[in-house]
Scaffold this motif. Structure first.
Motif, mmCIF file in Angstrom:
data_model
loop_
_atom_site.group_PDB
_atom_site.id
_atom_site.type_symbol
_atom_site.label_atom_id
_atom_site.label_comp_id
_atom_site.label_asym_id
_atom_site.label_seq_id
_atom_site.Cartn_x
_atom_site.Cartn_y
_atom_site.Cartn_z
ATOM 1 N N LEU A 75 12.444 19.686 5.578
ATOM 2 C CA LEU A 75 11.677 18.470 5.293
ATOM 3 C C LEU A 75 12.620 17.500 4.594
ATOM 4 N N THR A 76 12.971 16.434 5.283
ATOM 5 C CA THR A 76 13.984 15.516 4.764
ATOM 6 C C THR A 76 13.417 14.173 4.331
ATOM 7 N N VAL A 77 12.251 13.795 4.865
ATOM 8 C CA VAL A 77 11.701 12.464 4.609
ATOM 9 C C VAL A 77 10.195 12.557 4.376
ATOM 10 N N LEU A 78 9.725 11.843 3.364
ATOM 11 C CA LEU A 78 8.299 11.619 3.156
ATOM 12 C C LEU A 78 7.961 10.229 3.679
ATOM 13 N N VAL A 79 6.835 10.109 4.361
ATOM 14 C CA VAL A 79 6.407 8.833 4.941
ATOM 15 C C VAL A 79 5.006 8.526 4.418
ATOM 16 N N LEU A 80 4.855 7.394 3.766
ATOM 17 C CA LEU A 80 3.544 7.010 3.255
ATOM 18 C C LEU A 80 2.673 6.453 4.382
ATOM 19 N N GLY A 81 1.479 6.997 4.510
ATOM 20 C CA GLY A 81 0.488 6.464 5.436
ATOM 21 C C GLY A 81 -0.514 5.652 4.636
ATOM 22 N N THR A 82 -0.137 4.428 4.299
ATOM 23 C CA THR A 82 -0.915 3.651 3.338
ATOM 24 C C THR A 82 -2.264 3.189 3.892
ATOM 25 N N ASN A 83 -2.370 2.954 5.198
ATOM 26 C CA ASN A 83 -3.662 2.549 5.753
ATOM 27 C C ASN A 83 -4.702 3.645 5.569
ATOM 28 N N ASP A 84 -4.343 4.872 5.931
ATOM 29 C CA ASP A 84 -5.282 5.982 5.763
ATOM 30 C C ASP A 84 -5.577 6.226 4.288
ATOM 31 N N LEU A 85 -4.559 6.075 3.457
ATOM 32 C CA LEU A 85 -4.753 6.325 2.032
ATOM 33 C C LEU A 85 -5.721 5.306 1.426
ATOM 34 N N VAL A 86 -5.559 4.036 1.769
ATOM 35 C CA VAL A 86 -6.490 3.016 1.280
ATOM 36 C C VAL A 86 -7.908 3.335 1.726
ATOM 37 N N ASN A 87 -8.042 3.759 2.974
ATOM 38 C CA ASN A 87 -9.360 4.083 3.503
ATOM 39 C C ASN A 87 -10.004 5.236 2.740
ATOM 40 N N GLU A 88 -9.235 6.288 2.493
ATOM 41 C CA GLU A 88 -9.794 7.454 1.802
ATOM 42 C C GLU A 88 -10.082 7.172 0.333
ATOM 43 N N LEU A 89 -9.326 6.254 -0.253
ATOM 44 C CA LEU A 89 -9.595 5.860 -1.643
ATOM 45 C C LEU A 89 -10.799 4.923 -1.753
ATOM 46 N N ARG A 90 -11.278 4.426 -0.597
ATOM 47 C CA ARG A 90 -12.348 3.410 -0.567
ATOM 48 C C ARG A 90 -11.911 2.160 -1.330
ATOM 49 N N ALA A 91 -10.637 1.871 -1.211
ATOM 50 C CA ALA A 91 -10.038 0.737 -1.916
ATOM 51 C C ALA A 91 -9.936 -0.454 -0.977
ATOM 52 N N GLY A 92 -9.417 -1.549 -1.503
ATOM 53 C CA GLY A 92 -9.243 -2.757 -0.712
ATOM 54 C C GLY A 92 -7.797 -2.992 -0.344
ATOM 55 N N GLN A 93 -7.592 -3.631 0.826
ATOM 56 C CA GLN A 93 -6.251 -4.063 1.226
ATOM 57 C C GLN A 93 -6.009 -5.418 0.571
ATOM 58 N N VAL A 94 -5.332 -5.411 -0.566
ATOM 59 C CA VAL A 94 -5.171 -6.640 -1.340
ATOM 60 C C VAL A 94 -3.682 -6.930 -1.563
ATOM 61 N N PRO A 95 -3.297 -8.207 -1.674
ATOM 62 C CA PRO A 95 -1.904 -8.536 -1.991
ATOM 63 C C PRO A 95 -1.477 -7.866 -3.293
ATOM 64 N N GLY A 96 -0.271 -7.311 -3.262
ATOM 65 C CA GLY A 96 0.224 -6.609 -4.443
ATOM 66 C C GLY A 96 -0.123 -5.139 -4.486
ATOM 67 N N ARG A 97 -1.080 -4.702 -3.667
ATOM 68 C CA ARG A 97 -1.449 -3.279 -3.510
ATOM 69 C C ARG A 97 -1.823 -2.589 -4.813
ATOM 70 N N ALA A 98 -2.518 -3.299 -5.706
ATOM 71 C CA ALA A 98 -2.875 -2.709 -7.001
ATOM 72 C C ALA A 98 -3.557 -1.349 -6.875
ATOM 73 N N PRO A 99 -4.486 -1.137 -5.915
ATOM 74 C CA PRO A 99 -5.132 0.179 -5.833
ATOM 75 C C PRO A 99 -4.191 1.321 -5.473
ATOM 76 N N LEU A 100 -3.012 0.992 -4.929
ATOM 77 C CA LEU A 100 -2.090 2.029 -4.464
ATOM 78 C C LEU A 100 -0.921 2.294 -5.410
ATOM 79 N N LEU A 101 -0.786 1.501 -6.449
ATOM 80 C CA LEU A 101 0.441 1.577 -7.242
ATOM 81 C C LEU A 101 0.665 2.957 -7.843
ATOM 82 N N GLY A 102 -0.385 3.588 -8.323
ATOM 83 C CA GLY A 102 -0.231 4.934 -8.882
ATOM 84 C C GLY A 102 0.226 5.928 -7.836
ATOM 85 N N ALA A 103 -0.352 5.845 -6.631
ATOM 86 C CA ALA A 103 0.028 6.763 -5.561
ATOM 87 C C ALA A 103 1.464 6.516 -5.109
ATOM 88 N N LEU A 104 1.845 5.258 -4.980
ATOM 89 C CA LEU A 104 3.218 4.952 -4.574
ATOM 90 C C LEU A 104 4.219 5.521 -5.560
#
Length: 285
Positions: A137-166
């Motif tokens: 396993l050499t690379v991790l790839v973020l699937g941010t669309n699915d992650l936003v969906n599962e978090l029930r978060a919003g797709q917003v500029p700056g990605r505040a709902p995702l910052l902890g996960a990133l």
């Protein structure tokens, strides 16, 4: 060091896109059998992708295949096609545990590497375990669309709902010595927003970004590569530190800032990446 500034998704069912990709300045290509392919088109796409990979026509590109997830009707056949095609890596969606990494290991021969997609809250919380599961396993790839969906978060500029996960996933990658790629930016008509998100990803420590359109390649490659100023500063850091060491001093000063070993290590990494970009990119940009 292999540059992975840009990893472009290409629909496996689209022969024209697969052909065009041979001349694009992407560091990596992800030939997609999953989201970009309708269910009834998956067998034909699988055959097309296998032929494309075995053609040897992609030059210096790092060519990978994204398979359908475990538990789908297409997963086993996809893995058999990957084993036959021998791409640089298999991209596995929705990896949630080390056991799933081991299952891919067992199914595919070496030296095919594994890129694990982190797309769920559970995967984020287990990201370090997943990353450490295998040397293949050499690379991790973020699937941010699915992650936003599962978090029930919003797709917003700056990605505040995702910052902890990133941040959590970058920490896991660095703790285990893996590369990590940021998720896609959906609005191909918003180049300014895309560039902002690339700069944010680089600031977080990502090695590059996954892309959905060739028009995103040039700005992504530029942002995730060391600039001329970065290279010049790195050379000054190394030169100043070498001078200080020769004079019996453990620290030096560059541009008014103290320099020590950790800054020298980072400067060498910058120069190595700059050299890798220059030497390995199929169409440097």
């Amino acid at each position: 060091m292999r540059p992975r500034r840009s990893a472009l998704y290409l629909p496996g069912a689209n022969e024209r896109a697969l052909e065009k990709a041979k001349t694009l300045p992407a560091d990596a290509l992800i030939l997609d059998l999953e989201d970009a392919v309708a269910p009834d088109a998956k067998p034909a796409a699988r055959d097309r992708v296998r032929t494309a990979v075995t053609s040897g026509d992609y030059g210096a590109h790092e060519v990978t295949i994204r398979v359908n997830a475990a538990g789908t009707p297409w997963h086993a056949d996809d893995l058999r096609a990957v084993a036959e095609a021998r791409p640089a890596a298999v991209v596995v969606p929705k990896v949630g545990s080390p056991a799933e990494v081991h299952a891919i290991e067992d199914a595919l021969p070496e030296p095919i590497a594994i890129w694990a997609m982190i797309e769920t809250p559970a995967a984020v919380l287990r990201c370090a375990e997943i990353a450490a599961a295998s040397d293949r396993l050499t690379v991790l790839v973020l699937g941010t669309n699915d992650l936003v969906n599962e978090l029930r978060a919003g797709q917003v500029p700056g990605r505040a709902p995702l910052l902890g996960a990133l941040s959590t996933c970058v920490l896991a990658a660095r703790a285990t010595g893996k590369a990590i790629l940021d998720g896609v930016y959906n609005d191909v008509r918003d180049p300014d927003g895309f560039a902002d998100e690339c700069r944010q990803g680089r600031a977080f420590g990502f090695d590059g970004k996954t892309l959905i359109h060739p028009g995103q390649l040039a700005p992504c490659n530029e942002i995730f590569a060391p600039s001329a100023e970065d290279v010049a500063h790195a050379n000054r850091v190394i030169e100043a530190f070498d001078t200080a060491m020769s004079e019996g001093r453990g620290v030096a000063t560059v541009d008014g800032r103290m320099i020590e070993n950790l800054h020298v290590d980072n400067a060498r990494r910058v120069l190595a990446l700059a050299a890798a970009v220059s030497n390995a990119s199929p169409n440097p940009s």
